[in-house]
Design a protein around this motif. Sequence first.
Motif, PDB file in Angstrom:
ATOM      1  N   ALA A 141       6.287  76.774 103.370  1.00 45.97           N
ATOM      2  CA  ALA A 141       6.206  77.292 101.999  1.00 45.97           C
ATOM      3  C   ALA A 141       7.575  77.241 101.318  1.00 45.97           C
ATOM      4  N   ASP A 142       8.645  77.567 102.065  1.00 45.01           N
ATOM      5  CA  ASP A 142       9.997  77.489 101.514  1.00 45.01           C
ATOM      6  C   ASP A 142      10.329  76.083 101.038  1.00 45.01           C
ATOM      7  N   SER A 143      10.045  75.095 101.888  1.00 45.93           N
ATOM      8  CA  SER A 143      10.341  73.701 101.543  1.00 45.93           C
ATOM      9  C   SER A 143       9.574  73.273 100.296  1.00 45.93           C
ATOM     10  N   CYS A 144       8.309  73.628 100.225  1.00 45.73           N
ATOM     11  CA  CYS A 144       7.471  73.220  99.094  1.00 45.73           C
ATOM     12  C   CYS A 144       7.852  73.960  97.816  1.00 45.73           C
ATOM     13  N   GLY A 149       4.839  80.044  95.828  1.00 44.70           N
ATOM     14  CA  GLY A 149       5.454  81.367  95.754  1.00 44.70           C
ATOM     15  C   GLY A 149       4.565  82.438  96.377  1.00 44.70           C
ATOM     16  N   PRO A 150       3.321  82.586  95.912  1.00 48.12           N
ATOM     17  CA  PRO A 150       2.408  83.549  96.544  1.00 48.12           C
ATOM     18  C   PRO A 150       2.113  83.221  98.007  1.00 48.12           C
ATOM     19  N   MET A 151       2.111  81.924  98.357  1.00 45.48           N
ATOM     20  CA  MET A 151       1.914  81.578  99.764  1.00 45.48           C
ATOM     21  C   MET A 151       3.000  82.218 100.613  1.00 45.48           C
ATOM     22  N   PRO A 207      14.820  79.941  99.757  1.00 40.80           N
ATOM     23  CA  PRO A 207      14.414  78.916 100.721  1.00 40.80           C
ATOM     24  C   PRO A 207      15.596  78.296 101.476  1.00 40.80           C
ATOM     25  N   PHE A 208      16.767  78.268 100.842  1.00 40.17           N
ATOM     26  CA  PHE A 208      17.973  77.755 101.507  1.00 40.17           C
ATOM     27  C   PHE A 208      18.491  78.745 102.551  1.00 40.17           C
ATOM     28  N   LEU A 209      18.424  80.041 102.241  1.00 39.40           N
ATOM     29  CA  LEU A 209      18.982  81.064 103.131  1.00 39.40           C
ATOM     30  C   LEU A 209      18.072  81.402 104.309  1.00 39.40           C
ATOM     31  N   ASN A 210      16.757  81.304 104.127  1.00 38.91           N
ATOM     32  CA  ASN A 210      15.821  81.736 105.166  1.00 38.91           C
ATOM     33  C   ASN A 210      16.063  81.101 106.534  1.00 38.91           C
ATOM     34  N   PRO A 211      16.295  79.783 106.628  1.00 39.42           N
ATOM     35  CA  PRO A 211      16.557  79.213 107.960  1.00 39.42           C
ATOM     36  C   PRO A 211      17.767  79.837 108.640  1.00 39.42           C
ATOM     37  N   PHE A 212      18.812  80.150 107.881  1.00 34.16           N
ATOM     38  CA  PHE A 212      19.998  80.774 108.471  1.00 34.16           C
ATOM     39  C   PHE A 212      19.684  82.194 108.935  1.00 34.16           C
ATOM     40  N   ILE A 213      18.937  82.927 108.121  1.00 32.63           N
ATOM     41  CA  ILE A 213      18.613  84.311 108.465  1.00 32.63           C
ATOM     42  C   ILE A 213      17.785  84.374 109.746  1.00 32.63           C
ATOM     43  N   TYR A 214      16.809  83.470 109.864  1.00 34.41           N
ATOM     44  CA  TYR A 214      15.911  83.525 111.016  1.00 34.41           C
ATOM     45  C   TYR A 214      16.498  82.891 112.272  1.00 34.41           C
TER      46      TYR A 214
END
Length: 307
Positions: A67-70, A106-108, A276-283
Motif C-alpha cells: 500500500a505504501d508503494s502504491c 490511503g484507506p487501504m 511511505p518513505f519512512l515506514n521501511p526504516f521504522i519497521y
Amino acid sequence: MKQNNTVTEFILLGLTQDPMKKKMVFVIFFIFYVGTVAGNLLIIVTIKSSRTLGSPMYFFLFYLSLADSCLSTSTAPRLIVDSLSAQRTISYNECMTQVFAIHFFGPMEVFVLILMAIDRYVAICKPLHYPTIMRQQVCTILIILAWIGAFIHSIAEITLALKLPFCGPNLIDHYCCDLQPLLKLACMDTYMINLEWVSGSICTGSFVFLMISYTVILHSLRNHSAEGRRKALSTCISHIIVVVLFFVPCIFIYARPPSAFPMDKMVSIFYTIGIPFLNPFIYTLRNAEVKNAMRKLWHITTTSESK
C-alpha cells in the motif's frame, strides 16, 4: 457529471513557481520516491522469501509495504515530472484516476494498520488463543475485506468528484488531484458534498480506535515478564510511531472544513510521500527478525551471483 463540464484539463500549480526551487523539488522527491519503492520492495521480497517471517504480523506488513508503494506512486511521479515541465497540465480523466488511486491506497493503509493492531492485541492479550484466532485463513479474509473496504471508499469519493461540474478556472493550487482542491473549483454549492465527505470520519475514527487499542495492549503488558514486555514494546512502539505519523496529517487534511491553509501541500506530501518513505526504516531498524531475514537474503543473493 462530466458532460456538464467545459473544463477538459487542469493545471497543477505544484509546490513552487521558482525555477531553481523546481530543480530542488525534482532532486529531493526523486530520491524520496526511489527510496520508497526500493525500501518497500525490499520488505516485500524479504517477507515472501523468508521462512522465519511467516507470522500474521509480517503477512500484514507485506500488504502495508504494498500500500505504501502504491500510495506514493499515485502522487510522486506526477510531482517529479511536473517539477521540470513548463506545462503542468493533467487531463480530466487522469485527474479522476489520481483521485481514485489516492482514496484507494490511503484507506487501504488505514485498514492494514487496524489489522496490525488487532493482531498485536490478540498476540499480547490472548496469547493462548492466538494460533486459532489469527490463523492463515482468517488473515486472508481480513485482507480481502480491507481491499473491499478501500475500494468502496474510493468509489464513494470518485462518485462525488465525477458529480462536480467545472466551468473554469482550471488552476489547482496543489501538486496532485484530490477532492479538497477540486471542490474549490466546482461551479456549484459544495456544502452538501462536504457533509458527505467520509475521509475525515474514517481517519479520525480509525485513529481513536487504534489509540484505544494500543493503550489496552500497553496496559496489559504489566502482567508479562521483563523479556516479554521488552519484545512487545519494541513491536508496538514501531506501530504507534507509524500510526501517529500517518494519521495526524491525514486528520489535518480531511477532518476539517475545506478551507485552504498555507501548509496544506506540505502536510499532504508528508503522508502520501514522506510516510511511505519512512515506514521501511521504522519497521526494519527496530525489528531484529526482519534485519536477520534481510541479511540471509543478501547472503543467498551474493552467493548465487558469485557462483
